[in-house]
Write a protein that holds these residues in place. Structure first.
Motif, mmCIF file in Angstrom:
data_model
loop_
_atom_site.group_PDB
_atom_site.id
_atom_site.type_symbol
_atom_site.label_atom_id
_atom_site.label_comp_id
_atom_site.label_asym_id
_atom_site.label_seq_id
_atom_site.Cartn_x
_atom_site.Cartn_y
_atom_site.Cartn_z
ATOM 1 N N ARG A 51 -15.847 -0.281 -13.621
ATOM 2 C CA ARG A 51 -15.536 -1.264 -14.669
ATOM 3 C C ARG A 51 -15.548 -0.630 -16.053
ATOM 4 O O ARG A 51 -14.714 -0.952 -16.908
ATOM 5 N N HIS A 52 -16.484 0.277 -16.274
ATOM 6 C CA HIS A 52 -16.592 0.899 -17.591
ATOM 7 C C HIS A 52 -15.507 1.948 -17.836
ATOM 8 O O HIS A 52 -15.385 2.442 -18.961
ATOM 9 N N GLN A 53 -14.749 2.278 -16.791
ATOM 10 C CA GLN A 53 -13.653 3.235 -16.971
ATOM 11 C C GLN A 53 -12.287 2.548 -16.937
ATOM 12 O O GLN A 53 -11.260 3.215 -16.836
ATOM 13 N N LEU A 54 -12.285 1.226 -17.007
ATOM 14 C CA LEU A 54 -11.023 0.495 -17.101
ATOM 15 C C LEU A 54 -10.344 0.813 -18.433
ATOM 16 O O LEU A 54 -11.019 1.075 -19.425
ATOM 17 N N PRO A 55 -9.023 0.802 -18.524
ATOM 18 C CA PRO A 55 -8.068 0.432 -17.469
ATOM 19 C C PRO A 55 -7.671 1.595 -16.549
ATOM 20 O O PRO A 55 -6.976 1.386 -15.573
ATOM 21 N N GLN A 56 -8.125 2.823 -16.879
ATOM 22 C CA GLN A 56 -7.704 3.973 -16.071
ATOM 23 C C GLN A 56 -8.117 3.841 -14.605
ATOM 24 O O GLN A 56 -7.432 4.333 -13.711
ATOM 25 N N SER A 57 -9.239 3.174 -14.371
ATOM 26 C CA SER A 57 -9.781 3.100 -13.006
ATOM 27 C C SER A 57 -9.343 1.847 -12.248
ATOM 28 O O SER A 57 -9.832 1.595 -11.148
ATOM 29 N N GLN A 58 -8.423 1.074 -12.802
ATOM 30 C CA GLN A 58 -8.126 -0.239 -12.221
ATOM 31 C C GLN A 58 -7.657 -0.170 -10.768
ATOM 32 O O GLN A 58 -8.121 -0.943 -9.923
ATOM 33 N N ASP A 59 -6.735 0.726 -10.464
ATOM 34 C CA ASP A 59 -6.237 0.814 -9.087
ATOM 35 C C ASP A 59 -7.362 1.163 -8.116
ATOM 36 O O ASP A 59 -7.438 0.617 -7.005
ATOM 37 N N HIS A 60 -8.233 2.069 -8.529
ATOM 38 C CA HIS A 60 -9.350 2.460 -7.669
ATOM 39 C C HIS A 60 -10.350 1.309 -7.531
ATOM 40 O O HIS A 60 -10.917 1.096 -6.457
ATOM 41 N N MET A 61 -10.532 0.561 -8.604
ATOM 42 C CA MET A 61 -11.449 -0.576 -8.552
ATOM 43 C C MET A 61 -10.920 -1.650 -7.607
ATOM 44 O O MET A 61 -11.679 -2.236 -6.828
ATOM 45 N N LEU A 62 -9.618 -1.884 -7.660
ATOM 46 C CA LEU A 62 -9.012 -2.852 -6.739
ATOM 47 C C LEU A 62 -9.201 -2.407 -5.288
ATOM 48 O O LEU A 62 -9.573 -3.210 -4.424
ATOM 49 N N THR A 63 -8.946 -1.137 -5.036
ATOM 50 C CA THR A 63 -9.110 -0.599 -3.680
ATOM 51 C C THR A 63 -10.533 -0.806 -3.186
ATOM 52 O O THR A 63 -10.762 -1.251 -2.052
ATOM 53 N N PHE A 64 -11.491 -0.497 -4.045
ATOM 54 C CA PHE A 64 -12.894 -0.603 -3.640
ATOM 55 C C PHE A 64 -13.314 -2.056 -3.446
ATOM 56 O O PHE A 64 -14.032 -2.386 -2.491
ATOM 57 N N ILE A 65 -12.875 -2.936 -4.332
ATOM 58 C CA ILE A 65 -13.231 -4.350 -4.198
ATOM 59 C C ILE A 65 -12.715 -4.909 -2.879
ATOM 60 O O ILE A 65 -13.446 -5.593 -2.152
ATOM 61 N N TYR A 66 -11.463 -4.610 -2.548
ATOM 62 C CA TYR A 66 -10.900 -5.126 -1.299
ATOM 63 C C TYR A 66 -11.648 -4.574 -0.089
ATOM 64 O O TYR A 66 -11.904 -5.294 0.885
ATOM 65 N N MET A 67 -11.999 -3.297 -0.143
ATOM 66 C CA MET A 67 -12.721 -2.689 0.970
ATOM 67 C C MET A 67 -14.109 -3.315 1.125
ATOM 68 O O MET A 67 -14.525 -3.685 2.231
ATOM 69 N N ALA A 68 -14.834 -3.443 0.007
ATOM 70 C CA ALA A 68 -16.180 -4.017 0.055
ATOM 71 C C ALA A 68 -16.132 -5.485 0.475
ATOM 72 O O ALA A 68 -16.974 -5.945 1.259
ATOM 73 N N TYR A 69 -15.145 -6.205 -0.027
ATOM 74 C CA TYR A 69 -15.004 -7.624 0.325
ATOM 75 C C TYR A 69 -14.767 -7.775 1.826
ATOM 76 O O TYR A 69 -15.342 -8.659 2.477
ATOM 77 N N SER A 70 -13.943 -6.899 2.377
ATOM 78 C CA SER A 70 -13.670 -6.931 3.814
ATOM 79 C C SER A 70 -14.934 -6.638 4.619
ATOM 80 O O SER A 70 -15.214 -7.305 5.629
ATOM 81 N N MET A 71 -15.717 -5.655 4.169
ATOM 82 C CA MET A 71 -16.931 -5.285 4.888
ATOM 83 C C MET A 71 -17.973 -6.404 4.835
ATOM 84 O O MET A 71 -18.592 -6.742 5.856
ATOM 85 N N ILE A 72 -18.167 -6.996 3.663
ATOM 86 C CA ILE A 72 -19.134 -8.095 3.552
ATOM 87 C C ILE A 72 -18.643 -9.306 4.341
ATOM 88 O O ILE A 72 -19.431 -10.029 4.957
#
Length: 216
Positions: free
Chosen positions: A124-145
């Motif tokens: 989050r603190h590296q947005l907007p450069q990290s946005q695509d990676h953050m989306l990838t991680f959120i979807y992965m974590a959401y799926s796992m939970i």
């Protein structure tokens, strides 16, 4: 309804069904211990990395795509270790003592803190450069939970709040598509409403419920 006929090979002989052996308590304990040992190693690495890459550090600001992907893979591994740990420790044949191990060692909280939240804050603190990676991680974590929500009901309240928190992160970083933001706002409200129904005395959830309603 009739049971299905036994399988037959090309020679016409009936094939033997594979034997399913009930797992013993000793085997379950050994499996949980083995998973936990591996989990702690990955967890330590995640803690080390997240401490080194503080939100304001130059190292975090200079991460390239390959490095972000490696960090996502590391945290995915930790979540998978937790998933295996919960399945084994909450196995239907697990003893009450073995079932209590996850709570004793605060495994749900550790999974959220070291496997998800610390890394999300770094992203989050590296947005907007990290946005695509953050989306990838959120979807992965959401799926796992979501998978844990379906398969490990002993910690259902925790999974519900985690899913709400992940949905809130997803909602918060959606700037381009208003419709997507509205969809995720609805998801956030649904999870927090469910959590609030199960724990109506929790003031923190009331605060979360109010956040999506605020104008962006």
């Amino acid at each position: 309804m009739r049971p299905p006929p036994p399988p037959i090979d090309n020679s016409g002989e009936i094939l033997k069904q594979p034997e399913t052996r009930a797992i013993s308590q000793e085997q379950l304990v050994a499996e949980v211990k083995g998973i936990y040992a591996g989990l702690v190693m990955v967890e330590s690495k995640c803690i080390e990395v997240n401490n080194a890459l503080t939100t304001e550090s130059e190292d975090a600001k200079n991460l390239n795509n390959a490095q972000w992907q490696a960090l996502i893979a590391l945290h995915r591994t930790l979540l998978q270790e937790h998933h295996d740990f919960f399945l084994a420790s909450q196995h239907p044949r697990a003893s009450p003592a073995l079932r209590r191990v996850a709570q004793k060692y605060a495994m749900p909280a550790r999974m959220w803190r070291h496997g998800i939240h610390s890394f999300l804050e770094l992203l989050r603190h590296q947005l907007p450069q990290s946005q695509d990676h953050m989306l990838t991680f959120i979807y992965m974590a959401y799926s796992m939970i979501g998978l844990l929500y379906e398969t490990v009901p002993a910690f259902e309240d925790t999974w519900i709040e985690c899913l709400g928190d992940l949905a809130r992160y997803r909602m918060a970083i959606e700037d381009d598509d208003i419709q997507d933001r509205e969809v995720w706002t609805g998801v956030v409200k649904d999870w927090y409403a469910k959590a609030s129904e199960r724990a109506p005395q929790t003031a923190q959830l009331d605060h979360h419920l109010a956040i999506p309603a605020q104008p962006s």
